[in-house]
Motif scaffolding. Structure first.
Motif, short mmCIF file in Angstrom:
data_model
loop_
_atom_site.label_atom_id
_atom_site.label_comp_id
_atom_site.label_asym_id
_atom_site.label_seq_id
_atom_site.Cartn_x
_atom_site.Cartn_y
_atom_site.Cartn_z
N PRO A 67 46.22 44.16 34.82
CA PRO A 67 45.23 43.94 35.89
C PRO A 67 45.22 42.48 36.31
CG PRO A 67 44.21 44.83 33.89
CD PRO A 67 45.60 44.48 33.56
N ARG A 68 44.78 42.20 37.52
CA ARG A 68 44.68 40.83 38.00
C ARG A 68 43.70 40.01 37.18
NH1 ARG A 68 45.28 39.73 43.66
NH2 ARG A 68 43.13 38.99 43.65
N GLU A 110 37.73 42.00 36.31
CA GLU A 110 37.03 42.82 37.30
C GLU A 110 37.89 43.98 37.79
OE1 GLU A 110 36.14 39.79 40.11
OE2 GLU A 110 34.16 39.40 39.28
N ASP A 111 39.22 43.93 37.58
CA ASP A 111 40.11 45.01 38.00
C ASP A 111 40.56 45.90 36.85
OD1 ASP A 111 40.00 44.18 40.61
OD2 ASP A 111 41.76 42.88 40.46
N ARG A 137 40.52 48.86 34.72
CA ARG A 137 39.95 50.20 34.79
C ARG A 137 39.55 50.71 33.42
NH1 ARG A 137 44.09 53.22 39.06
NH2 ARG A 137 43.72 51.80 40.83
#
Length: 303
Positions: free
Chosen positions: A219-220, A223-224, A226
């Protein structure tokens, strides 16, 4: 003491549901509890915090999803650096008709792009906030790029152990790179390619494929992620920002609030500890890269 005055209505309503019944039946009923919500408490600042058990589980989950991929990046980086030395032992220098001096020049030229691309690649990485979206980060700027990426996930006091974990894979690559190369050179003659060429083809192909996989796997930023709940993502972001002495960005704030300033670069170069670390890292690089480039040849007594 009335504890309901210290708990928000949303918290109390989502924590448990008990159907009206006699006291005896209440004791036998299972209370439906959301684990994450139960572990959250309202602190004096009005923010969310996790208890000790939930805290450890979140960091462990991040470790499982992030550290193996980051460690593999660094492992492949060092593994690919040994390719030229292994290919030389497998006959590269003889097949290309290179002298020892020309081989040393080839080694020097190989590392020039590493030096040139290190700073720009990490500036791009910081802008795009994704290790997989920056292909140069898998080579020239891999070490600072990985450290920068991990700083998106861990506060400072949590970061050192993670850096040590992926940095140790450099030693692991030296342990089996020659064995891997020995197995690959047995493909000598396949598709009219010499064995040393297959070292570059196969190991390079695996690095490219892993980079594509990492683009989708990493993920970046938190917050990204999952595999973290919304509450966990917000908590991790808050922990990272608090570790950096920053405040959490509120709704309506513009992104990119922290801007690049040349005076910051000047302060870095003026710091004496930066120069001391640069000298230490340079001497460490001389020893490690000399071993990578010439150890096999010295053992074979070609020099």
């Amino acid at each position: 003491m009335d504890i309901t005055s210290h708990v928000s209505p949303a918290f109390s309503s989502s924590c448990y549901t008990v159907s009206p019944s006699s006291p005896a039946s209440i004791q036998s009923e299972k209370i439906s509890v959301d684990v994450l919500t139960l572990s959250q408490t309202v602190n004096s600042a009005g923010g969310l915090s996790l208890d000790t058990n939930a805290h450890s589980k979140v960091w462990r989950r991040i470790d499982i999803h992030i550290i193996p991929v980051v460690a593999m990046f660094y492992l492949l980086s060092f593994l690919d650096r040994t390719n030229l030395a292994n290919a030389r032992v497998a006959g590269l220098q003889a097949d290309l008709g290179l002298s020892n001096y020309q081989y040393c020049i080839a080694l020097t030229v190989t590392f020039i792009p590493y030096i040139i691309i290190e700073i720009p690649s990490n500036l791009v990485l910081k802008k795009r906030l994704h290790i997989g979206s920056n292909p140069t980060s898998s080579k020239g700027g891999v070490y600072p790029g990985l450290v920068l990426y991990l700083s998106f996930w861990y506060p400072r006091h949590q970061l050192q152990r993670r850096i040590s974990a992926f940095f140790s894979t450099a030693s692991l690559s030296g342990a089996f790179s020659s064995l891997l190369a020995y197995g690959i050179i047995n493909l000598d003659g396949v598709a009219n390619h010499p064995g040393w060429a297959w070292i570059f083809i196969l190991e390079g192909l695996f690095t490219v494929l892993f980079g594509i996989f990492a683009f989708w796997a990493l993920p970046r930023n938190p917050e990204d992620a999952r595999w973290l709940s919304e509450g966990e993502r917000k908590w991790v972001v808050r922990m990272v920002l608090e570790g950096e002495g920053k405040e959490e960005k509120k709704d309506g704030d513009e992104e990119g609030e922290e801007r690049f300033k040349w005076e910051q670069v000047g302060r870095v170069f003026a710091a004496p500890q930066m120069w001391m670390l640069a000298v230490l890292f340079f001497l460490n690089g001389v020893c490690s890269l000399f071993t990578i480039a010439f150890a096999n040849s010295l053992l074979k007594r070609d020099f």
